[in-house]
Design an enzyme around this catalytic site. Structure first.
Site, PDB file in Angstrom:
ATOM      1  N   HIS A  74     -85.111  18.073  87.302  1.00 31.53           N
ATOM      2  CA  HIS A  74     -85.345  18.563  88.656  1.00 31.53           C
ATOM      3  C   HIS A  74     -84.105  18.314  89.514  1.00 31.53           C
ATOM      4  O   HIS A  74     -83.276  17.462  89.203  1.00 31.53           O
ATOM      5  CB  HIS A  74     -86.559  17.875  89.265  1.00 31.53           C
ATOM      6  CG  HIS A  74     -87.855  18.306  88.646  1.00 31.53           C
ATOM      7  ND1 HIS A  74     -89.072  17.953  89.161  1.00 31.53           N
ATOM      8  CD2 HIS A  74     -88.120  19.061  87.555  1.00 31.53           C
ATOM      9  CE1 HIS A  74     -90.040  18.478  88.426  1.00 31.53           C
ATOM     10  NE2 HIS A  74     -89.482  19.150  87.440  1.00 31.53           N
ATOM     11  N   GLU A 108     -83.794  16.884  92.362  1.00 28.92           N
ATOM     12  CA  GLU A 108     -83.718  15.514  92.871  1.00 28.92           C
ATOM     13  C   GLU A 108     -83.177  14.570  91.798  1.00 28.92           C
ATOM     14  O   GLU A 108     -82.345  13.701  92.089  1.00 28.92           O
ATOM     15  CB  GLU A 108     -85.100  15.028  93.326  1.00 28.92           C
ATOM     16  CG  GLU A 108     -85.760  15.890  94.390  1.00 28.92           C
ATOM     17  CD  GLU A 108     -86.667  16.980  93.832  1.00 28.92           C
ATOM     18  OE1 GLU A 108     -87.655  17.315  94.511  1.00 28.92           O
ATOM     19  OE2 GLU A 108     -86.390  17.507  92.734  1.00 28.92           O
ATOM     20  N   CYS A 118     -92.032  16.500  93.462  1.00 27.05           N
ATOM     21  CA  CYS A 118     -93.205  16.227  92.626  1.00 27.05           C
ATOM     22  C   CYS A 118     -93.397  14.708  92.557  1.00 27.05           C
ATOM     23  O   CYS A 118     -92.497  13.952  92.944  1.00 27.05           O
ATOM     24  CB  CYS A 118     -93.004  16.809  91.232  1.00 27.05           C
ATOM     25  SG  CYS A 118     -91.780  15.935  90.225  1.00 27.05           S
ATOM     26  N   CYS A 131     -90.504  12.819  90.749  1.00 24.75           N
ATOM     27  CA  CYS A 131     -89.291  12.721  91.565  1.00 24.75           C
ATOM     28  C   CYS A 131     -89.516  11.789  92.756  1.00 24.75           C
ATOM     29  O   CYS A 131     -88.611  11.039  93.141  1.00 24.75           O
ATOM     30  CB  CYS A 131     -88.833  14.104  92.023  1.00 24.75           C
ATOM     31  SG  CYS A 131     -88.141  15.096  90.681  1.00 24.75           S
TER      32      CYS A 131
END
Length: 147
Positions: free
Chosen positions: A67, A69, A92, A95
């Site tokens: 992801h 992040e 999410c 993260c």
């Protein structure tokens, strides 16, 4: 009203998101400290992993993808205590846990569309609860002020 820095950092996250090769969802993240960019990240496969969207199924793609992040946190390679993160999509829970663990103090994210909330609402709620418990401030950026 958004500050000029809020708008700039969100615009940077949006630009970084456009670097993702993912044809369905492009996400960008910018980590800042005192109006200085510390790190950038976008969603995609790890270095050296072939990313052919026509070959990989959605489930396989999801398992292989880092992801935005995560990429920004890994690329920073430094202590992030007290920093802030600007993301194009709300983090999410996985993260969110990593953001909390690094000591980031604030998450800035645009208000989410009804469509996005209908698909990811439960995960967003869990991430929000995690941020609340950990004392991470969440700032929702009004969509009307981001263009």
């Amino acid at each position: 009203m958004l500050s000029k820095w809020s708008k700039r950092f969100y615009q940077m996250a949006s630009l970084v998101a456009s670097w993702s090769k993912d044809p369905s969802t492009q996400v960008g993240a910018v980590i800042t400290e005192k109006n200085r960019i510390v790190s950038l990240g976008f969603n995609g496969y790890p270095h050296g992993i072939a990313d052919d969207a026509e070959i990989d199924t959605r489930d396989l793609k999801y398992l292989k993808t880092l992801h935005a992040e995560e990429n920004a946190l890994l690329f920073a390679r430094r202590d992030l205590t007290g920093c802030e993160i600007w993301v194009t999509h709300f983090p999410c829970p996985n993260c969110a846990a990593k953001i909390i663990q690094t000591g980031i103090k604030a998450v800035h994210c645009p208000e989410q569309s009804a469509d996005f909330l209908s698909r990811w609402g439960e995960k967003i709620q869990l991430s929000q609860v995690m941020f609340d418990q950990a004392g991470v401030n969440v700032h929702w950026l009004p969509l009307s002020e981001l263009n």
